[in-house]
Design an enzyme around this catalytic site. Sequence first.
Site, PDB file in Angstrom:
ATOM      1  N   ASP A  43      14.058  -7.663   5.062  1.00 23.24           N
ATOM      2  CA  ASP A  43      13.548  -7.965   3.724  1.00 23.24           C
ATOM      3  C   ASP A  43      14.308  -9.144   3.131  1.00 23.24           C
ATOM      4  O   ASP A  43      15.039  -9.011   2.137  1.00 23.24           O
ATOM      5  CB  ASP A  43      13.669  -6.731   2.828  1.00 23.24           C
ATOM      6  CG  ASP A  43      12.921  -5.539   3.390  1.00 23.24           C
ATOM      7  OD1 ASP A  43      11.913  -5.752   4.080  1.00 23.24           O
ATOM      8  OD2 ASP A  43      13.352  -4.399   3.150  1.00 23.24           O
ATOM      9  N   THR A  66       9.011  -7.014   9.476  1.00 27.76           N
ATOM     10  CA  THR A  66       8.998  -8.190   8.611  1.00 27.76           C
ATOM     11  C   THR A  66       8.096  -7.980   7.402  1.00 27.76           C
ATOM     12  O   THR A  66       7.197  -7.139   7.407  1.00 27.76           O
ATOM     13  CB  THR A  66       8.501  -9.422   9.388  1.00 27.76           C
ATOM     14  OG1 THR A  66       7.173  -9.156   9.886  1.00 27.76           O
ATOM     15  CG2 THR A  66       9.421  -9.741  10.559  1.00 27.76           C
ATOM     16  N   HIS A  67       8.361  -8.791   6.376  1.00 30.21           N
ATOM     17  CA  HIS A  67       7.479  -8.933   5.218  1.00 30.21           C
ATOM     18  C   HIS A  67       7.217 -10.427   5.081  1.00 30.21           C
ATOM     19  O   HIS A  67       7.887 -11.126   4.319  1.00 30.21           O
ATOM     20  CB  HIS A  67       8.132  -8.381   3.951  1.00 30.21           C
ATOM     21  CG  HIS A  67       8.128  -6.891   3.857  1.00 30.21           C
ATOM     22  ND1 HIS A  67       6.999  -6.174   3.551  1.00 30.21           N
ATOM     23  CD2 HIS A  67       9.112  -5.983   4.034  1.00 30.21           C
ATOM     24  CE1 HIS A  67       7.286  -4.879   3.534  1.00 30.21           C
ATOM     25  NE2 HIS A  67       8.558  -4.739   3.833  1.00 30.21           N
ATOM     26  N   ASP A  96       4.892  -5.525   8.191  1.00 29.78           N
ATOM     27  CA  ASP A  96       4.652  -4.439   7.238  1.00 29.78           C
ATOM     28  C   ASP A  96       3.704  -4.913   6.133  1.00 29.78           C
ATOM     29  O   ASP A  96       4.047  -4.901   4.956  1.00 29.78           O
ATOM     30  CB  ASP A  96       5.993  -3.982   6.669  1.00 29.78           C
ATOM     31  CG  ASP A  96       5.894  -2.696   5.867  1.00 29.78           C
ATOM     32  OD1 ASP A  96       4.836  -2.046   5.900  1.00 29.78           O
ATOM     33  OD2 ASP A  96       6.893  -2.348   5.208  1.00 29.78           O
ATOM     34  N   LYS A  98       0.770  -3.601   5.275  1.00 35.48           N
ATOM     35  CA  LYS A  98       0.102  -2.497   4.569  1.00 35.48           C
ATOM     36  C   LYS A  98      -1.319  -2.888   4.150  1.00 35.48           C
ATOM     37  O   LYS A  98      -1.675  -2.846   2.971  1.00 35.48           O
ATOM     38  CB  LYS A  98       0.905  -2.040   3.354  1.00 35.48           C
ATOM     39  CG  LYS A  98       2.296  -1.503   3.676  1.00 35.48           C
ATOM     40  CD  LYS A  98       2.990  -1.000   2.418  1.00 35.48           C
ATOM     41  CE  LYS A  98       4.372  -0.446   2.722  1.00 35.48           C
ATOM     42  NZ  LYS A  98       5.361  -1.504   3.027  1.00 35.48           N
ATOM     43  N   ASP A 101      -7.795  -2.840   2.197  1.00 38.59           N
ATOM     44  CA  ASP A 101      -8.957  -3.393   1.505  1.00 38.59           C
ATOM     45  C   ASP A 101     -10.203  -3.150   2.357  1.00 38.59           C
ATOM     46  O   ASP A 101     -10.132  -2.500   3.400  1.00 38.59           O
ATOM     47  CB  ASP A 101      -8.744  -4.888   1.246  1.00 38.59           C
ATOM     48  CG  ASP A 101      -9.389  -5.354  -0.051  1.00 38.59           C
ATOM     49  OD1 ASP A 101     -10.550  -4.962  -0.306  1.00 38.59           O
ATOM     50  OD2 ASP A 101      -8.746  -6.114  -0.806  1.00 38.59           O
ATOM     51  N   ILE A 102     -11.331  -3.709   1.937  1.00 34.04           N
ATOM     52  CA  ILE A 102     -12.558  -3.561   2.710  1.00 34.04           C
ATOM     53  C   ILE A 102     -12.431  -4.315   4.027  1.00 34.04           C
ATOM     54  O   ILE A 102     -11.599  -5.209   4.181  1.00 34.04           O
ATOM     55  CB  ILE A 102     -13.790  -4.047   1.923  1.00 34.04           C
ATOM     56  CG1 ILE A 102     -13.649  -5.534   1.586  1.00 34.04           C
ATOM     57  CG2 ILE A 102     -13.987  -3.205   0.674  1.00 34.04           C
ATOM     58  CD1 ILE A 102     -14.905  -6.128   0.988  1.00 34.04           C
ATOM     59  N   THR A 105     -12.343  -8.230   4.369  1.00 31.98           N
ATOM     60  CA  THR A 105     -11.147  -8.826   3.767  1.00 31.98           C
ATOM     61  C   THR A 105      -9.929  -8.642   4.658  1.00 31.98           C
ATOM     62  O   THR A 105      -9.168  -9.592   4.885  1.00 31.98           O
ATOM     63  CB  THR A 105     -10.883  -8.208   2.380  1.00 31.98           C
ATOM     64  OG1 THR A 105     -11.991  -8.484   1.524  1.00 31.98           O
ATOM     65  CG2 THR A 105      -9.619  -8.785   1.762  1.00 31.98           C
ATOM     66  N   ARG A 236      18.297  -2.274   3.767  1.00 34.89           N
ATOM     67  CA  ARG A 236      19.509  -2.710   3.077  1.00 34.89           C
ATOM     68  C   ARG A 236      20.789  -2.241   3.743  1.00 34.89           C
ATOM     69  O   ARG A 236      21.820  -2.902   3.638  1.00 34.89           O
ATOM     70  CB  ARG A 236      19.460  -2.238   1.619  1.00 34.89           C
ATOM     71  CG  ARG A 236      18.629  -3.135   0.737  1.00 34.89           C
ATOM     72  CD  ARG A 236      18.303  -2.507  -0.599  1.00 34.89           C
ATOM     73  NE  ARG A 236      17.190  -1.565  -0.501  1.00 34.89           N
ATOM     74  CZ  ARG A 236      16.563  -1.040  -1.551  1.00 34.89           C
ATOM     75  NH1 ARG A 236      16.966  -1.353  -2.771  1.00 34.89           N
ATOM     76  NH2 ARG A 236      15.549  -0.209  -1.389  1.00 34.89           N
TER      77      ARG A 236
END
Length: 270
Positions: A43, A66-67, A96, A98, A101-102, A105, A236
């Site tokens: 992060d 990862t983000h 990550d 997440k 949505d439809i 998308t 962290r």
Amino acid sequence: MSRHATITQSYQERASLPKTSPVASYLLRLIAAKKTNLCVSADVSTTRELLQLAEEVGDSICMLKTHADIINDFGPRTIEGLKEIAAKKHFLVFEDRKFGDIGSTVQKQFTAGPLQIVRWANIINAHIFPGPAIITALSQARPRCRQLLILAEMSSAGNLMTGSYTEQCVVEARKNPEFVMGFIAQRTLNEQPGDNFITMTPGVQIGATGDGLGQQYNTPEKVIGEAGTDIIIVGRGVYGAQDKRAKAEEYRVRAWKAYEGNWRCYCNKR
């Protein structure tokens, strides 16, 4: 109630079970070979920090989470650098994102835009709040070597991913074994005889119980040894440490010992 068979089997044994997808099988063999069931959550906010962290902890992990959307300078250098380090250090990359949505998308979010997630992430995750079509949509947009984790439970206080939602996650996963490799959850969700899902558990930190923002921490021993999950996710506790390499190795050792304790205990009862 007796514990599920996957808790009594080694990672290596589980890699060869029927219906185990190629990526899941590779991951289980990788875990066994490196003796690590640790995923570090990167992060961080710059490419330099991301690649430096990957270099420092790569030998101690089976996966880097990862983000990409918080990397301020994300671009081709990020992608190529991460792929190079992952190949050199032998770990998988889990974005990550997440998705939630439809179908049309999420397909674009997965394959297009500045992040181009499909190019570099071995594993992605999604909510099923939009309905099971999200699984179909992501599966249709992926190369064969990409796999999905369903976000079935969270570690934050008061979250709504409980009860019937979690149960439905398992139902949909069983319908899509070629694409869904497992779950983000706080306990193993393997219940039926043929289940061999990989469960990854976030919110693991040694010496802390929470962060004041809703996060609730558990120890490696609790999530691996007691809850029967397969991989711990540590953020962290590692990237916030002064010596990230040493701290990652500490988590690796503790999580691996928890797994060995589980496995040896049941092997002795066979």
